[in-house]
Every structure is written in structure tokens, then in C-alpha cells.
Design a protein around this motif. Structure first.
Motif, short mmCIF file in Angstrom:
data_model
loop_
_atom_site.label_atom_id
_atom_site.label_comp_id
_atom_site.label_asym_id
_atom_site.label_seq_id
_atom_site.Cartn_x
_atom_site.Cartn_y
_atom_site.Cartn_z
N UNK A 70 0.79 -1.15 0.12
CA UNK A 70 -0.10 -0.04 0.08
C UNK A 70 0.87 1.18 0.11
N UNK A 71 0.45 2.33 -0.77
CA UNK A 71 1.27 3.46 -0.78
C UNK A 71 0.04 4.60 -0.15
N UNK A 72 0.77 5.39 0.81
CA UNK A 72 -0.04 6.62 1.52
C UNK A 72 0.16 7.87 0.57
N UNK A 73 -0.85 8.41 0.03
CA UNK A 73 -0.73 9.66 -0.96
C UNK A 73 -1.32 10.86 -0.40
N UNK A 74 -0.85 11.79 0.01
CA UNK A 74 -1.61 13.26 0.42
C UNK A 74 -1.43 14.22 -0.76
N UNK A 75 -2.52 14.80 -0.76
CA UNK A 75 -2.64 15.71 -2.13
C UNK A 75 -3.24 16.85 -1.64
N UNK A 76 -2.41 17.83 -1.57
CA UNK A 76 -2.81 19.28 -1.03
C UNK A 76 -3.76 20.15 -1.97
N UNK A 77 -4.84 20.79 -1.85
CA UNK A 77 -5.68 21.48 -2.60
C UNK A 77 -5.39 22.87 -2.21
N UNK A 78 -4.25 23.32 -1.51
CA UNK A 78 -3.71 24.63 -1.31
C UNK A 78 -3.81 25.47 -2.71
N UNK A 79 -4.19 26.84 -2.39
CA UNK A 79 -3.97 27.53 -3.77
C UNK A 79 -2.63 27.69 -4.27
N UNK A 80 -2.33 27.95 -5.58
CA UNK A 80 -0.96 27.59 -6.07
C UNK A 80 -0.20 29.12 -5.33
N UNK A 81 -0.74 30.12 -4.94
CA UNK A 81 0.17 31.12 -4.21
C UNK A 81 0.66 30.77 -2.91
N UNK A 82 0.19 29.55 -2.42
CA UNK A 82 0.84 28.78 -1.14
C UNK A 82 1.58 27.58 -1.22
N UNK A 83 1.94 27.58 -2.58
CA UNK A 83 3.09 26.33 -2.93
C UNK A 83 4.30 26.28 -1.84
N UNK A 84 4.99 27.26 -1.72
CA UNK A 84 6.08 27.56 -1.02
C UNK A 84 5.68 27.08 0.54
N UNK A 85 4.29 27.59 1.04
CA UNK A 85 3.83 27.54 2.48
C UNK A 85 3.72 26.03 2.37
#
Length: 334
Positions: free
Chosen positions: A251-266
Motif C-alpha cells: 500500500x502507498x499513502x498519498x497526500x494531495x494538497x488542494x492549497x491555492x497556487x500562491x501557497x505552494x511554498x507554504x
């Protein structure tokens, strides 16, 4: 506080008061294990109408005027509760902030209405989402019709404030609509089970990109989240334990962030600072990404379980904090 639906709540205790004007509210409280040094009274637009300082013993008392008798929000910096306030109320609250809703007790003028609200929040929090969605459409309608009738009948027979009853009846209707919306959306999500999972190809925190097809041959447990989401962050310690327990399994555990693009560095900094494990990905268009739209994701956290062939096992899987998740994974992986 608990999640099926959107809520807020209140608190107080005794100290004596002298001749209060009918044009003001007297509000006093004794709060054990307080979350902060200030409480905020907010209107229904979330605008703060009053800030009240709490002393080091968790006690406060204040007298203030409100524009109209209505529902308000009590916020202690961490938790919310609903209040009903009138300008002649002399309301006293006693509570333990660690227990919050379950500990709220009001006395004084206005206590009956506000104790009703405190108990109402607890009842709504006891709704079991899984049992709700398991109902047929006919049984769901029967349940909501009975719920509406029971609550409105109680209000009609009560001696509660007339304005309070009028507003609460509107809230009952809104709550029923919320349940119906949740039911409809959950049923739509259930129909996704056993279908081929929509694909993605997202930026990987470790570099490059990762697509769903790269993980074929293994089960995939996906966590859709965002750095700003409190309930999402609350699941992180449980997810880390799950990842550790099933390390080396298929099994693989995958986390997908739906933060807005401007918060990429955050997002990048958050993942590094918290030393998050698994495969950490950043969605290409936050909520509007094809993957999230295809799975009807409109609230987070959301968890999806996919089988080694790329079929959806559960489009709304159990959370890491739920014991049922380990039961499911044990059946699939052992």
C-alpha cells in the motif's frame, strides 16, 4: 467540536449583578481550563460585536447592548457555540473548555433558550453519518420528517421566547436542508465505488511529478487536505501511525494538497517542518483540479482507497483516526 455540520456554542457562571437596564445584556461566566484570555461575541456575519477579557481564574462579567434579539456566536479563540441574546437578559454560564459543549450550563434570565441551544448542538453531533447514508431515500425522508415534527412540536409546547422559537424553526429547516444535501452528495460518492479511479499527475514534494498510474499494483490510500484545514491537520498524527504500521505492506499513502497556487511554498515548508511521510503531492488547480471534481470533493479532509488495478474501493474511506480503517486495511493486506 464535531463534524457533520456547521455549528457554534456558549459559556457562563455566577457573580451577582445589580439593577440591570432593559437595554443591555449582562453576561457572566466561570470557565475552567480556558482556551484564552479573551472571548468574542460575534454576529451571524462573523463580525465581532464585543470582546470580553477573562481573568486568571477564568471568570468574566460584562454588560453591553445589542442591536436586536437574535442568535450570536460565542468564540473563545478555539471553540464556538451559539447564543441567543436579548437586551434584558442576565445570563450566567459555567463550563469546562476541555469538555466544551458537554459541560455548558446556563442559569439566570435567558438560561432556558441557551441551554436548549447547548443541548441541540450535542444532539446534532451525535448524528451518525454512516447510518444516515445507509438509509433508503424513503427512510431518509421519514427520518427527517419525524425530526422536523418532533423539534417543532417541542418548541410550540415550550415557554421559550417567541423570537427564539421563530428563528430556531428557520434553523431547523436549514439543518434539514443540510442533511439532505449531505445525503445526496454521499449517495453520489457511493456510486463511484468499483469504478476506475480518475487519474492525476501532480508535483511531488521530493521532486518531479507523480501520477496515479505510477502506483499500479499497490493499494493507494489518498488524503485530500490543505495546510489551512484544522480537521486535516488533526488527522496527521493518526495518518503517521497508520503509515508506520503498514510500512512494507502492499500500500502507498498519498497526500494531495488542494492549497491555492500562491501557497505552494507554504505547503512545501509545512511538509518539511512536520516531516510528513508518504507521497506528498500538490494539486494542479486546488478545488478545481479534475481529480477533485471527478470525485465530488467539496469538503476536506477526504480519504479515498484505490485497489492495485486502479479501481475505487471506497470514494469516501474511513479517516486515519477511525478504528474501522485498520479493520479495512487488515482485511485487504493480510
Amino acid at each position: 467540536m464535531k463534524k457533520l455540520f456547521l455549528i457554534a456554542l456558549t459559556t457562563f457562571c455566577s457573580i451577582y449583578s445589580f439593577g440591570q437596564s432593559k437595554n443591555t445584556v449582562t453576561f457572566q461566566a466561570e470557565i475552567a481550563n480556558r482556551n484564552g484570555d479573551v472571548i468574542y461575541i460575534k454576529d451571524n456575519k462573523n463580525k465581532t460585536i464585543k470582546e470580553i477579557k477573562i481573568n486568571d481564574k477564568g471568570v468574566f462579567k460584562d454588560t453591553f447592548e445589542i442591536e436586536k434579539e437574535d442568535f450570536y456566536i460565542f468564540f473563545d479563540g478555539t471553540e464556538y457555540t451559539r447564543l441567543f441574546l436579548k437586551n434584558d437578559y442576565d445570563l450566567k454560564l459555567k463550563m469546562d473548555a476541555k469538555q466544551f459543549d458537554q459541560s455548558i450550563i446556563y442559569t439566570g434570565k435567558g438560561a432556558a433558550e441557551n441551554n436548549y441551544l447547548a443541548q441541540d448542538v450535542i444532539k446534532e453531533g451525535d448524528v451518525n453519518p454512516e447510518k444516515l447514508v445507509a438509509l433508503s431515500e424513503e427512510d431518509f425522508k421519514k427520518m427527517t420528517d419525524e425530526k422536523k415534527l418532533t423539534e417543532e412540536t417541542f418548541l410550540d409546547k415550550s415557554s421559550l421566547d417567541k423570537t427564539f422559537i421563530e428563528i430556531q424553526k428557520k434553523n431547523i429547516l436549514m439543518n434539514i436542508k443540510g442533511l439532505q444535501k449531505y445525503y445526496n452528495e454521499s449517495k453520489a460518492v457511493q456510486k463511484l465505488n468499483n469504478a476506475t479511479a480518475p487519474t492525476f499527475n501532480y508535483v511531488n514534494h521530493k521532486g518531479g511529478t507523480t501520477k496515479l498510474e505510477d502506483l499500479r499494483g499497490k493499494y493507494v490510500y489518498i488524503d485530500v487536505w490543505a495546510t489551512w484545514c484544522g480537521p486535516c491537520r488533526g488527522e496527521i498524527p493518526f495518518l503517521q501511525k497508520i503509515e508506520e504500521k503498514y510500512h512494507g505492506k502492499n500500500i502507498e499513502f498519498v497526500s494531495i494538497s488542494v492549497d491555492v497556487q500562491k501557497d505552494f511554498e507554504k505547503w512545501k515548508k509545512f511538509v518539511s517542518d512536520k516531516q510528513l511521510g508518504g507521497i506528498q503531492l500538490f494539486a494542479d488547480n486546488d478545488w478545481n483540479s479534475d481529480f477533485t471534481k471527478s470525485l465530488n470533493i467539496n469538503s476536506i479532509p477526504r480519504f479515498i482507497l484505490i485497489d492495485p488495478a486502479g479501481k475505487i474501493v471506497n470514494a469516501d474511506a474511513e479517516r486515519p483516526s477511525s478504528p474501522e480503517l485498520q479493520e479495512t486495511l487488515n482485511k485487504l493486506l493480510n
